[in-house]
Design an enzyme around this catalytic site. Sequence first.
Site, PDB file in Angstrom:
ATOM      1  CG  ASN A   9      -1.725   1.239   1.394  1.00 31.92           C
ATOM      2  OD1 ASN A   9      -1.779   2.064   0.482  1.00 31.92           O
ATOM      3  ND2 ASN A   9      -2.375   1.384   2.548  1.00 31.92           N
ATOM      4  CE  LYS A  11      -0.185   3.095   4.941  1.00 26.91           C
ATOM      5  NZ  LYS A  11      -0.096   3.197   6.392  1.00 26.91           N
ATOM      6  CG  HIS A  95      -5.906   1.795   5.219  1.00 26.37           C
ATOM      7  ND1 HIS A  95      -5.477   2.705   6.161  1.00 26.37           N
ATOM      8  CD2 HIS A  95      -4.883   0.935   5.012  1.00 26.37           C
ATOM      9  CE1 HIS A  95      -4.234   2.388   6.499  1.00 26.37           C
ATOM     10  NE2 HIS A  95      -3.856   1.326   5.817  1.00 26.37           N
ATOM     11  CD  GLU A  97      -2.960   5.346   6.875  1.00 30.24           C
ATOM     12  OE1 GLU A  97      -2.923   5.493   5.642  1.00 30.24           O
ATOM     13  OE2 GLU A  97      -2.036   4.821   7.527  1.00 30.24           O
ATOM     14  CD  GLU A 165      -3.358  -2.496   7.309  1.00 28.25           C
ATOM     15  OE1 GLU A 165      -2.251  -2.684   6.797  1.00 28.25           O
ATOM     16  OE2 GLU A 165      -4.020  -1.467   7.118  1.00 28.25           O
ATOM     17  N   GLY A 171       2.602   2.210  10.860  1.00 30.82           N
ATOM     18  CA  GLY A 171       3.551   3.308  10.717  1.00 30.82           C
ATOM     19  C   GLY A 171       4.251   3.677  12.013  1.00 30.82           C
ATOM     20  CB  SER A 207       5.321  -1.904  11.959  1.00 31.70           C
ATOM     21  OG  SER A 207       4.900  -0.571  12.252  1.00 31.70           O
ATOM     22  N   GLY A 228       2.818  -1.211   4.260  1.00 34.96           N
ATOM     23  CA  GLY A 228       2.832   0.214   3.942  1.00 34.96           C
ATOM     24  C   GLY A 228       4.226   0.691   3.588  1.00 34.96           C
ATOM     25  N   GLY A 229       4.884   1.353   4.549  1.00 30.38           N
ATOM     26  CA  GLY A 229       6.175   1.993   4.308  1.00 30.38           C
ATOM     27  C   GLY A 229       7.191   1.107   3.604  1.00 30.38           C
TER      28      GLY A 229
END
Length: 243
Positions: A9, A11, A95, A97, A165, A171, A207, A228-229
């Site tokens: 993802n 983002k 999600h 967010e 999640e 994050g 993470s 994600g990241g």
Amino acid sequence: MRGKLVVGNWKMNGGLRPNDALLAELRAGWAEPADRQLAICVPHPYLWQAQAALSGSAIAWGAQDVSEYASGAHTGEVSAAMVAEFGCRYALVGHSERRARGEDDAVVALKAAAALGAGLTPVVCVGETLAEREAGSTDAVVLRQFDAVAARLGDRVSAIVIAYEPVWAIGTGRTASPSQAQTVHRLLRERLGRGAGAGVPLLYGGSVKSDNAKALFACPDIDGALVGGASLKADEFLAIARA
Ligand code: 13P
């Protein structure tokens, strides 16, 4: 048997030039067996770029959200049929967010139905906040979020992917331990039952890195990850997918 799936993802990250490099590295680095699927969910404006770069490869792509509406006066919204025109296989829905911006369970269920209706596989995200975990309501929150989608989809629930999640692990560098994640995945697996839902892949997200992926993937009810990241670096993302 449920296949393994790792979804990135991005983002709200990327740009035409850095995307070209990342997509080329992913394409060059991934030719894994069919029992293991890799996909990335990119911002809407880059769907065409993902399609151009990844068509004919073993990597699928998808959107990070779709509208619950099919068309009409919904300025700024993007329909599931529109993203499907760009060859997407997946669409994230619900999600955290987006939930944090006011998307409720009913809207998430409508989005999952809209994605399925356009031939996409919705990756339905569920997960509790830190306050909810500390209040002992993790199970209730996750099941409430799942049940809203299941009630709307009926037997079509068999065609979704679920990503657990925990919001406190996103994050933050604070991954759920394999046993914390497995406990929630087992709960979801039991809720899905032995019927239509038995083949639904359950991904963990929050993470995930190459150095914790192996322990997470060793859990019996964890079928992959939503990353994600770490999905923004080809080496790291591919290392997770190979773990
Ligand atoms: P991180 O992997 O950056 O924690 O993000 C997880 C996530 O929200 C994926 O959807």
